[in-house]
Design a protein around this motif. Sequence first.
Motif, PDB file in Angstrom:
ATOM      1  N   PRO A   1      31.047   7.089 -12.810  1.00  0.00           N
ATOM      2  CA  PRO A   1      31.485   6.591 -14.121  1.00  0.00           C
ATOM      3  C   PRO A   1      30.310   6.055 -14.944  1.00  0.00           C
ATOM      4  O   PRO A   1      29.275   5.627 -14.417  1.00  0.00           O
ATOM      5  CB  PRO A   1      32.469   5.474 -13.764  1.00  0.00           C
ATOM      6  CG  PRO A   1      32.923   5.782 -12.378  1.00  0.00           C
ATOM      7  CD  PRO A   1      31.763   6.445 -11.709  1.00  0.00           C
ATOM      8  N   LEU A   2      30.484   6.127 -16.232  1.00  0.00           N
ATOM      9  CA  LEU A   2      29.437   5.663 -17.135  1.00  0.00           C
ATOM     10  C   LEU A   2      29.239   4.159 -16.975  1.00  0.00           C
ATOM     11  O   LEU A   2      30.202   3.377 -17.014  1.00  0.00           O
ATOM     12  CB  LEU A   2      29.798   5.994 -18.585  1.00  0.00           C
ATOM     13  CG  LEU A   2      28.783   5.573 -19.651  1.00  0.00           C
ATOM     14  CD1 LEU A   2      27.470   6.333 -19.482  1.00  0.00           C
ATOM     15  CD2 LEU A   2      29.354   5.792 -21.048  1.00  0.00           C
ATOM     16  N   ARG A   3      27.983   3.759 -16.799  1.00  0.00           N
ATOM     17  CA  ARG A   3      27.639   2.345 -16.670  1.00  0.00           C
ATOM     18  C   ARG A   3      26.862   1.909 -17.896  1.00  0.00           C
ATOM     19  O   ARG A   3      25.917   2.589 -18.320  1.00  0.00           O
ATOM     20  CB  ARG A   3      26.816   2.094 -15.410  1.00  0.00           C
ATOM     21  CG  ARG A   3      27.576   2.348 -14.120  1.00  0.00           C
ATOM     22  CD  ARG A   3      26.769   1.936 -12.910  1.00  0.00           C
ATOM     23  NE  ARG A   3      25.573   2.746 -12.761  1.00  0.00           N
ATOM     24  CZ  ARG A   3      24.659   2.556 -11.797  1.00  0.00           C
ATOM     25  NH1 ARG A   3      24.822   1.577 -10.927  1.00  0.00           N
ATOM     26  NH2 ARG A   3      23.609   3.345 -11.714  1.00  0.00           N
ATOM     27  N   ILE A   4      27.256   0.782 -18.452  1.00  0.00           N
ATOM     28  CA  ILE A   4      26.601   0.225 -19.642  1.00  0.00           C
ATOM     29  C   ILE A   4      26.077  -1.158 -19.284  1.00  0.00           C
ATOM     30  O   ILE A   4      26.843  -2.035 -18.862  1.00  0.00           O
ATOM     31  CB  ILE A   4      27.564   0.137 -20.838  1.00  0.00           C
ATOM     32  CG1 ILE A   4      28.094   1.528 -21.190  1.00  0.00           C
ATOM     33  CG2 ILE A   4      26.868  -0.497 -22.038  1.00  0.00           C
ATOM     34  CD1 ILE A   4      29.110   1.514 -22.295  1.00  0.00           C
ATOM     35  N   LYS A   5      24.788  -1.330 -19.446  1.00  0.00           N
ATOM     36  CA  LYS A   5      24.149  -2.606 -19.150  1.00  0.00           C
ATOM     37  C   LYS A   5      23.530  -3.156 -20.429  1.00  0.00           C
ATOM     38  O   LYS A   5      22.778  -2.464 -21.114  1.00  0.00           O
ATOM     39  CB  LYS A   5      23.074  -2.437 -18.076  1.00  0.00           C
ATOM     40  CG  LYS A   5      22.421  -3.744 -17.653  1.00  0.00           C
ATOM     41  CD  LYS A   5      21.411  -3.527 -16.546  1.00  0.00           C
ATOM     42  CE  LYS A   5      20.781  -4.832 -16.108  1.00  0.00           C
ATOM     43  NZ  LYS A   5      19.781  -4.627 -15.029  1.00  0.00           N
ATOM     44  N   ILE A   6      23.887  -4.404 -20.747  1.00  0.00           N
ATOM     45  CA  ILE A   6      23.381  -5.059 -21.950  1.00  0.00           C
ATOM     46  C   ILE A   6      22.114  -5.809 -21.591  1.00  0.00           C
ATOM     47  O   ILE A   6      22.107  -6.649 -20.689  1.00  0.00           O
ATOM     48  CB  ILE A   6      24.434  -6.015 -22.541  1.00  0.00           C
ATOM     49  CG1 ILE A   6      25.694  -5.236 -22.919  1.00  0.00           C
ATOM     50  CG2 ILE A   6      23.874  -6.757 -23.742  1.00  0.00           C
ATOM     51  CD1 ILE A   6      26.815  -6.100 -23.417  1.00  0.00           C
ATOM     52  N   LYS A   7      21.049  -5.511 -22.290  1.00  0.00           N
ATOM     53  CA  LYS A   7      19.744  -6.131 -22.041  1.00  0.00           C
ATOM     54  C   LYS A   7      19.391  -7.047 -23.211  1.00  0.00           C
ATOM     55  O   LYS A   7      19.490  -6.662 -24.375  1.00  0.00           O
ATOM     56  CB  LYS A   7      18.667  -5.068 -21.850  1.00  0.00           C
ATOM     57  CG  LYS A   7      18.866  -4.222 -20.607  1.00  0.00           C
ATOM     58  CD  LYS A   7      17.663  -3.376 -20.308  1.00  0.00           C
ATOM     59  CE  LYS A   7      17.823  -2.633 -18.998  1.00  0.00           C
ATOM     60  NZ  LYS A   7      16.611  -1.840 -18.653  1.00  0.00           N
ATOM     61  N   LYS A   8      19.004  -8.273 -22.876  1.00  0.00           N
ATOM     62  CA  LYS A   8      18.633  -9.268 -23.872  1.00  0.00           C
ATOM     63  C   LYS A   8      17.285  -9.877 -23.527  1.00  0.00           C
ATOM     64  O   LYS A   8      16.778  -9.707 -22.418  1.00  0.00           O
ATOM     65  CB  LYS A   8      19.680 -10.387 -23.942  1.00  0.00           C
ATOM     66  CG  LYS A   8      21.070  -9.936 -24.337  1.00  0.00           C
ATOM     67  CD  LYS A   8      22.003 -11.130 -24.380  1.00  0.00           C
ATOM     68  CE  LYS A   8      23.399 -10.723 -24.791  1.00  0.00           C
ATOM     69  NZ  LYS A   8      24.328 -11.886 -24.833  1.00  0.00           N
ATOM     70  N   LYS A   9      16.746 -10.614 -24.496  1.00  0.00           N
ATOM     71  CA  LYS A   9      15.542 -11.409 -24.299  1.00  0.00           C
ATOM     72  C   LYS A   9      15.820 -12.828 -24.754  1.00  0.00           C
ATOM     73  O   LYS A   9      16.606 -13.058 -25.682  1.00  0.00           O
ATOM     74  CB  LYS A   9      14.361 -10.829 -25.074  1.00  0.00           C
ATOM     75  CG  LYS A   9      13.867  -9.495 -24.538  1.00  0.00           C
ATOM     76  CD  LYS A   9      12.623  -9.043 -25.261  1.00  0.00           C
ATOM     77  CE  LYS A   9      12.120  -7.722 -24.700  1.00  0.00           C
ATOM     78  NZ  LYS A   9      10.891  -7.252 -25.400  1.00  0.00           N
ATOM     79  N   ARG A  10      15.159 -13.766 -24.109  1.00  0.00           N
ATOM     80  CA  ARG A  10      15.384 -15.165 -24.456  1.00  0.00           C
ATOM     81  C   ARG A  10      14.868 -15.474 -25.867  1.00  0.00           C
ATOM     82  O   ARG A  10      13.846 -14.947 -26.304  1.00  0.00           O
ATOM     83  CB  ARG A  10      14.689 -16.074 -23.436  1.00  0.00           C
ATOM     84  CG  ARG A  10      15.342 -16.049 -22.064  1.00  0.00           C
ATOM     85  CD  ARG A  10      14.752 -17.110 -21.160  1.00  0.00           C
ATOM     86  NE  ARG A  10      13.330 -16.917 -20.967  1.00  0.00           N
ATOM     87  CZ  ARG A  10      12.551 -17.760 -20.272  1.00  0.00           C
ATOM     88  NH1 ARG A  10      13.090 -18.846 -19.727  1.00  0.00           N
ATOM     89  NH2 ARG A  10      11.271 -17.509 -20.129  1.00  0.00           N
ATOM     90  N   ARG A  11      15.646 -16.325 -26.512  1.00  0.00           N
ATOM     91  CA  ARG A  11      15.309 -16.806 -27.861  1.00  0.00           C
ATOM     92  C   ARG A  11      15.252 -15.651 -28.879  1.00  0.00           C
ATOM     93  O   ARG A  11      14.514 -15.713 -29.841  1.00  0.00           O
ATOM     94  CB  ARG A  11      13.983 -17.582 -27.838  1.00  0.00           C
ATOM     95  CG  ARG A  11      14.057 -18.865 -27.005  1.00  0.00           C
ATOM     96  CD  ARG A  11      12.739 -19.613 -27.031  1.00  0.00           C
ATOM     97  NE  ARG A  11      11.708 -18.856 -26.346  1.00  0.00           N
ATOM     98  CZ  ARG A  11      11.491 -18.919 -25.030  1.00  0.00           C
ATOM     99  NH1 ARG A  11      12.276 -19.668 -24.256  1.00  0.00           N
ATOM    100  NH2 ARG A  11      10.524 -18.229 -24.487  1.00  0.00           N
ATOM    101  N   GLN A  12      16.013 -14.608 -28.602  1.00  0.00           N
ATOM    102  CA  GLN A  12      16.136 -13.497 -29.552  1.00  0.00           C
ATOM    103  C   GLN A  12      17.613 -13.111 -29.659  1.00  0.00           C
ATOM    104  O   GLN A  12      18.301 -13.020 -28.636  1.00  0.00           O
ATOM    105  CB  GLN A  12      15.296 -12.291 -29.113  1.00  0.00           C
ATOM    106  CG  GLN A  12      13.796 -12.553 -29.164  1.00  0.00           C
ATOM    107  CD  GLN A  12      12.997 -11.299 -28.888  1.00  0.00           C
ATOM    108  OE1 GLN A  12      13.544 -10.208 -28.843  1.00  0.00           O
ATOM    109  NE2 GLN A  12      11.687 -11.459 -28.726  1.00  0.00           N
TER     110      GLN A  12
END
Length: 212
Positions: free
Chosen positions: A170-181
């Motif tokens: 199944p399609l996997r979606i991962k949300i990537k973030k950076k601190r203070r952004q």
Amino acid sequence: MSRALFRSSLPELGSFSAARLRPTAAVLPFSWTTTTTRSFNSTAPIVEPVSSNNAPNPTASQVRPLALKKSHPAAPPSPIADSVKNLLPFLAAQPGHYITVHIHGFPYLVQEGDQIRLPFRMPGVLPGDVLRLNRASVIGSRDYTMKGSPHIDERVFECRATVLGVESEPLRIKIKKKRRQRRKRQAKSKHRYTILRVSELNIKNLEEAAAE
């Protein structure tokens, strides 16, 4: 009168207090010190047995000391001359062969009829294709095992696999973030796998291997 009596009794009190405070032999734990000294002095020294048959420096003609152990009590057996020629017929005669095949660098220990799920999508293949797996490091049966260095000659065996199809997760979606952004991005992944089935596994005789 009372002062005179008190002064006359002072020397007697002084001598009595001094007598009470003076240590005597009866007060000291004489029995405890005596038993401790006796138990300490009565300990016998430990003497390790020394065998006269042991040699300080072991050689081929002398006996090794007891403290040393032989890592190899006997010489390792020498390889059998022409082991492939002598033992290959016995390996081919026994049923229930297994093989360790290498597909794109991944080893798989399989038997005839097993399925292999490759952790990647094999390029250039379609369902129903028959592939010959010619890289193997181990071939064996119940009593015999043939090992390659690093691989076994492909003329000795014949292993074929049939492509069953391609599976996908199944399609996997991962949300990537950076601190203070405040912005973010999505990383999508959907892996695909190739499914094989070992359809044939044969060990050839010397005549068949020499003919090729």
